[in-house]
Design an enzyme around this catalytic site. Structure first.
Site, PDB file in Angstrom:
ATOM      1  CG  ASP A  35      -2.099  -0.901   1.111  1.00 27.09           C
ATOM      2  OD1 ASP A  35      -2.259  -1.531   0.049  1.00 27.09           O
ATOM      3  OD2 ASP A  35      -2.865  -1.002   2.085  1.00 27.09           O
ATOM      4  N   GLY A  57      -3.654  -5.026   1.014  1.00 33.70           N
ATOM      5  CA  GLY A  57      -4.412  -6.030   0.282  1.00 33.70           C
ATOM      6  C   GLY A  57      -5.487  -6.580   1.191  1.00 33.70           C
ATOM      7  CE  LYS A  58     -11.964  -6.095   0.478  1.00 31.24           C
ATOM      8  NZ  LYS A  58     -12.021  -4.953   1.388  1.00 31.24           N
ATOM      9  N   GLY A  84     -24.165   1.427  11.303  1.00 29.65           N
ATOM     10  CA  GLY A  84     -24.129   0.077  11.861  1.00 29.65           C
ATOM     11  C   GLY A  84     -24.156  -0.990  10.793  1.00 29.65           C
ATOM     12  CG  ASP A 125      -7.217   6.232   7.373  1.00 33.53           C
ATOM     13  OD1 ASP A 125      -7.908   5.804   6.426  1.00 33.53           O
ATOM     14  OD2 ASP A 125      -5.968   6.159   7.374  1.00 33.53           O
ATOM     15  CG  ASP A 179     -10.067  -5.291   4.266  1.00 29.04           C
ATOM     16  OD1 ASP A 179     -10.976  -5.868   3.647  1.00 29.04           O
ATOM     17  OD2 ASP A 179      -9.172  -4.630   3.701  1.00 29.04           O
ATOM     18  CB  ALA A 218     -10.207   0.131  12.203  1.00 39.31           C
TER      19      ALA A 218
END
Length: 302
Positions: free
Chosen positions: A14, A40-41, A221, A242, A248, A278
């Site tokens: 990334d 990457g996922k 949600g 962010d 993910d 996150a």
């Protein structure tokens, strides 16, 4: 360690630029900062699950040119089992160019598949399925490889979870092979060919074949629908900084909770909290919570 969860997915390098906002077409903005990291996922979901205490392995293809070996070492450092990762010396890993806007944390992403595009039968036919509880995949790999992997998992009695992202028209053929489908609102609309209320959309998606559907709604949600019930779970209220990697993180947390046998409402609450944690922090994998801190945060809000 014998893995309970196998993530079949992409691994990228990334390249991330933070800017005041997302650029308009043809516009040049002055960025605020730059970073390069493992992404990457597939890698993201594996790291999210590993940080939350899951016994997780990754099946992928990482070309060793252009710092591919560094990506492999970063996965190992996160506690991800990489024995099923192919390591061709003459290929380059995937690359993702990511711009994050400071105004609202939204992002724009362009990917180049690299060695991810070369995943095929030589990997899929040798997936370590014995003793697995869950096989998880996304749609950054060739669809024919995912179809064969899910078919093998079903035959072996392994539960399958598809994160149908990014949307690909040919990915529809995977829906009857997945026990759980995870999508966001945009992906749900693309699969259905129309926008619907999330509850109606979840029911309509179930009619396409998956055993259960989770539609993530960001700050609103999520909605879950299976043969027995439909549940709506509110998001944990945070200020989004962010949003890259939030989906993910949610998938990694959800499959961790399901593999542990958590009751469905608890599993959804766990996954929603991990995603909220996150988005309230910068970075992708750096923003993903570890089990102890997420558990403490959940208990604070109980």
């Amino acid at each position: 360690m014998h893995a309970h969860i196998l993530i079949l997915g992409s691994v990228n390098r990334d390249l991330i630029v933070h800017a005041p906002r997302l650029p308009h077409p043809g516009e040049t903005l002055r960025g605020q900062r730059f970073s390069s990291c493992l992404g990457g996922k597939g890698a993201n979901q594996a790291v999210a699950a590993a940080r939350l205490g899951a016994r997780v392995a990754l099946a992928a293809r990482i070309g060793l040119r252009e710092q591919g070996a560094v990506l492999l070492e970063q996965l190992r450092a996160e506690g991800v089992d990489v024995q099923a990762v192919q390591q061709p010396v003459d290929e380059t890993p995937g690359v993702a160019l990511i711009v994050v806007g400071a105004e609202d944390g939204e992002n724009q992403i362009v990917t180049v598949a690299g060695s991810n595009a070369m995943v095929g039968a030589d990997l899929v036919e040798h997936l370590p399925l014995a003793g697995l509880r869950w096989l998880v995949a996304q749609q950054e790999l060739p669809i024919h490889a995912l179809r064969r992997a899910f078919s093998r998992a079903r035959d072996a009695g392994v539960c399958t979870l598809l994160n149908a992202a990014p949307f690909r028209e040919e990915g529809r053929e995977l829906l009857p092979l997945c026990d759980v489908l995870v999508v966001n609102e945009g992906e749900a609309a693309a699969l259905l060919g129309r926008r619907e209320d999330p509850v109606a959309a979840a029911a309509a998606l179930r009619a396409l074949g998956p055993g259960a559907v989770l539609i993530s709604l960001g700050a609103a949600g999520c909605v879950w629908a299976d043969a027995q019930q439909t549940l709506s779970m509110p998001a944990r209220a945070v200020r989004a900084v962010d949003t890259v990697g939030a989906g993910d993180t949610l998938v990694g947390a959800l499959v961790t909770a399901l593999s542990e046998g958590q009751a469905l409402p608890d599993a959804l609450r766990f996954a929603q909290a991990a995603a909220a944690w996150a988005v309230a922090r910068t970075g992708v994998q750096d923003a993903m919570p570890r089990r102890a801190e997420l558990q403490a945060w959940l208990e604070e809000g109980a």
